[in-house]
Design a protein around this motif. Structure first.
Motif, short mmCIF file in Angstrom:
data_model
loop_
_atom_site.label_atom_id
_atom_site.label_comp_id
_atom_site.label_asym_id
_atom_site.label_seq_id
_atom_site.Cartn_x
_atom_site.Cartn_y
_atom_site.Cartn_z
N CYS A 347 25.50 86.69 71.61
CA CYS A 347 25.80 85.25 71.66
C CYS A 347 27.25 84.90 71.39
O CYS A 347 27.68 83.78 71.67
CB CYS A 347 24.90 84.50 70.68
SG CYS A 347 23.16 84.47 71.17
N SER A 350 31.84 81.72 66.71
CA SER A 350 32.53 80.43 66.59
C SER A 350 33.12 80.36 65.18
O SER A 350 32.54 79.77 64.27
CB SER A 350 31.55 79.27 66.81
OG SER A 350 32.20 78.03 66.75
N LYS A 355 28.19 74.90 61.54
CA LYS A 355 26.92 74.73 62.23
C LYS A 355 26.44 76.04 62.83
O LYS A 355 25.25 76.36 62.76
CB LYS A 355 27.04 73.67 63.32
CG LYS A 355 25.77 73.47 64.13
CD LYS A 355 25.96 72.42 65.22
CE LYS A 355 24.68 72.27 66.05
NZ LYS A 355 24.85 71.27 67.14
N TRP A 356 27.37 76.81 63.40
CA TRP A 356 26.97 77.99 64.15
C TRP A 356 27.44 79.31 63.55
O TRP A 356 26.91 80.37 63.89
CB TRP A 356 27.52 77.91 65.58
CG TRP A 356 26.82 76.91 66.44
CD1 TRP A 356 27.27 75.69 66.81
CD2 TRP A 356 25.52 77.06 67.02
NE1 TRP A 356 26.35 75.05 67.59
CE2 TRP A 356 25.26 75.88 67.74
CE3 TRP A 356 24.57 78.07 67.00
CZ2 TRP A 356 24.06 75.68 68.43
CZ3 TRP A 356 23.38 77.89 67.70
CH2 TRP A 356 23.14 76.70 68.40
N LEU A 360 25.33 82.82 64.35
CA LEU A 360 25.80 83.73 65.38
C LEU A 360 25.99 85.15 64.87
O LEU A 360 26.14 86.09 65.66
CB LEU A 360 27.12 83.21 65.97
CG LEU A 360 26.99 81.92 66.77
CD1 LEU A 360 28.37 81.38 67.15
CD2 LEU A 360 26.14 82.13 68.03
N ALA A 505 30.41 75.77 73.61
CA ALA A 505 29.24 76.63 73.79
C ALA A 505 28.56 76.32 75.11
O ALA A 505 28.56 75.18 75.58
CB ALA A 505 28.27 76.41 72.64
#
Length: 541
Positions: A347, A350, A355-356, A360, A505
């Protein structure tokens, strides 16, 4: 925390301000031009007042320096994006660069934690000096003298703060800035014994004998190699013989970097990496002057490359590194590309994204097997590994053009008493990929395992259709052709997300294979077989 508080007290004190003051030339005495390519699209965005970076943006004006913190803020403070402005060229770019440099000095002439962090300072010093001829040598004498004096203060700060730089690539960024600053400001007469000794020490600690950076991050492999190539150029400019260790490391790292590239020229997405700009990777490899080719090595830093015809598979066959903050939990994950088209991916990353960021790094964000939606590597809430598998092994075999690799990891042993083995096979013509994932129960206590899921994340340019009531999936690249993914456990289609390319994204899909683990303790083993096969013109795999 106590050490950082003491450092903050010292760096913010009059004593530190006095230590970094001193006599300085009116302007740099030796040109060390930054000739790395930039991104003109990013440069035009900067002219309009916005700096883009890895899918996010931040305002960039002379009066917006104070709140610049975090990963994006550190990128802003580094000024490495000056090369993007240089690509645009013209008076507007020149004036914008001067405005931003003098604006930074207005706000951060004295030490502050985020702006003067040693790695960030090193990047900034190299960037300012590297763009002297492009942006500010024609400025007013007073402005040139002020910028030069501030660079000298930053160089003196670096000379006394290398040990405070973040371990790993950050330490090399600081050394890079220190050597660039000493050569640029003081020319051939400067003494480089101490920074060169620090450079050799860091190379020994960070670069494995096979040329892999110990962060095991492809994007850091690129960044560190660019630093070493640039340092060699600076030393040659100063007529200083580069250390043999530096030359050898560049040669070895070039082989490792080539191994981590897909057919589109970009990088594999492991341990905090995105694809990276292919044109920059090309430039780093070209300037490395390396003669060794990828075909001479099929593994580096625990990554293995399986190649046949136009098909490339890159596999993570080692435990996450303890160096740098990029380590992810994607143990035994793989990526697959055919020609210039990526098919199976991870994936991506970031950095600094609350948030990610941690999500990830999870095992589920990689194309590998997951037990009960748990990570094979323990991660804290920020995604930093707090534990690692005690054993990750990989053995590669090749016969008659076919190649296969057998891997094993025990990351699920402490939590579930399970050992994960993965076998991957690639046919000589590159049209047949076969996999086998095996979970073995070793009889040790732990959580009762419930479900095993194998995830195959797809590149956004791949469309997927479930066939034969869930027994297979047809994968169709936009460039044409097709591949069929089959499994003895059946397949399903779910949503996924891709942070591999520069920009926001992208929504994509993943193929998942789910199997119950309710009987694994009694049976002792669960085996899941799957394959990815090229379809011919008639749609037959």
């Amino acid at each position: 925390m106590m050490l950082r508080s003491l450092q903050d007290m010292y760096y913010g004190s009059p004593l530190h301000a006095w230590r970094i003051s001193g006599r300085t030339p009116a302007s740099p005495v030796m040109a060390i031009a930054d000739d790395w390519p930039g991104d003109p699209d990013s440069g035009r965005s900067i002219l309009e007042g916005t700096l883009p970076w890895r899918g996010r943006t931040t305002p960039v004006t002379a009066d917006t320096w104070a709140p610049a913190v975090g990963c994006l803020g550190r990128h802003l403070h580094s000024f490495t994006w000056l090369r993007d402005l240089r690509e645009v060229g013209g008076d507007a770019a020149r004036l914008k660069a001067r405005e931003l440099i003098t604006g930074w000095i207005d706000e951060h002439e004295r030490w502050s934690r985020d702006a003067w962090r040693a790695d960030v300072t090193g990047s900034r010093v190299a960037a300012w000096l590297g763009h002297f001829d492009a942006f500010w040598h024609t400025g007013e004498e007073e402005t040139v003298a002020r910028i030069t004096a501030n660079i000298a203060a930053q160089v003196r700060h670096l000379a006394g703060s290398l040990d405070s730089a973040p371990e790993g690539s950050g330490r090399l960024e600081a050394i890079h800035g220190l050597i660039a600053g000493l050569v640029g400001l003081f020319g051939q007469d400067t003494k480089l014994e101490k920074p060169l000794a620090a450079l050799e020490r860091e190379i020994t600690q960070q670069i494995d004998e096979d040329g892999a950076h110990r962060s095991r991050s492809p994007i850091l492999q690129l960044a560190v190699m660019a630093i070493l190539v640039d340092l060699r150029k600076i030393l040659r400019t100063a007529k200083v013989e580069p250390p043999v260790l530096l030359e050898d490391s560049i040669q070895q790292m070039a082989v490792g970097l080539r191994l981590l590239r897909h057919g589109d020229g970009g990088l594999a997405l492991f341990n905090g990496s995105d694809e990276g700009p292919a044109w920059l990777i090309d430039a780093v490899l070209a300037r490395s002057e390396a003669k060794r080719r990828t075909s001479q090595r099929v593994s580096a830093g625990g990554f293995h490359r399986l190649s046949a015809a136009r098909t490339q598979i890159i596999v993570d066959g080692a435990e996450p590194s303890a160096m740098d903050a990029t380590a992810s939990a994607g143990v035994l994950a793989f990526e697959m590309s055919v020609g210039k088209q990526r098919l199976i991916v991870n994936c991506g990353a970031s950095p600094g994204d609350k948030k990610w960021g941690a999500a990830l790094k999870a095992t589920a964000a990689h194309s590998t097997l997951v037990v009960d939606d748990r990570n094979a590597v323990a991660l804290d809430v920020d995604g930093v590994p707090t534990g690692r598998p005690s054993r990750v092994t990989a053995q590669r075999q090749q016969d008659g053009g076919a190649v296969w690799i057998e891997m094993e990891q025990d990351g699920y042993q402490p939590t579930h008493g399970l050992l994960h083995r993965r076998r991957l096979y690639l046919s000589p013509d590159g049209t047949d990929v076969r996999g086998e994932d095996v979970l073995t129960y070793n009889g040790e206590p732990g959580e009762t395992p419930r479900e095993a899921v194998i995830r195959f994340h797809l590149h956004p340019k791949i469309s997927a259709t479930i066939l034969q009531k869930g027994s297979a999936a047809l994968l169709k690249p936009v460039s044409g052709g097709g591949w069929r993914l089959i499994s003895d456990g059946g397949v399903a289609l779910e949503d996924s997300i891709y942070f591999g390319a520069d920009g926001p994204a992208q929504r994509t899909s993943q193929i998942v294979v789910r199997r119950s683990l309710e009987d694994v303790r009694s049976s002792g083993e669960l085996k899941i077989r799957w394959a990815i096969r090229r379809e011919d013109a008639k749609g037959t795999p």
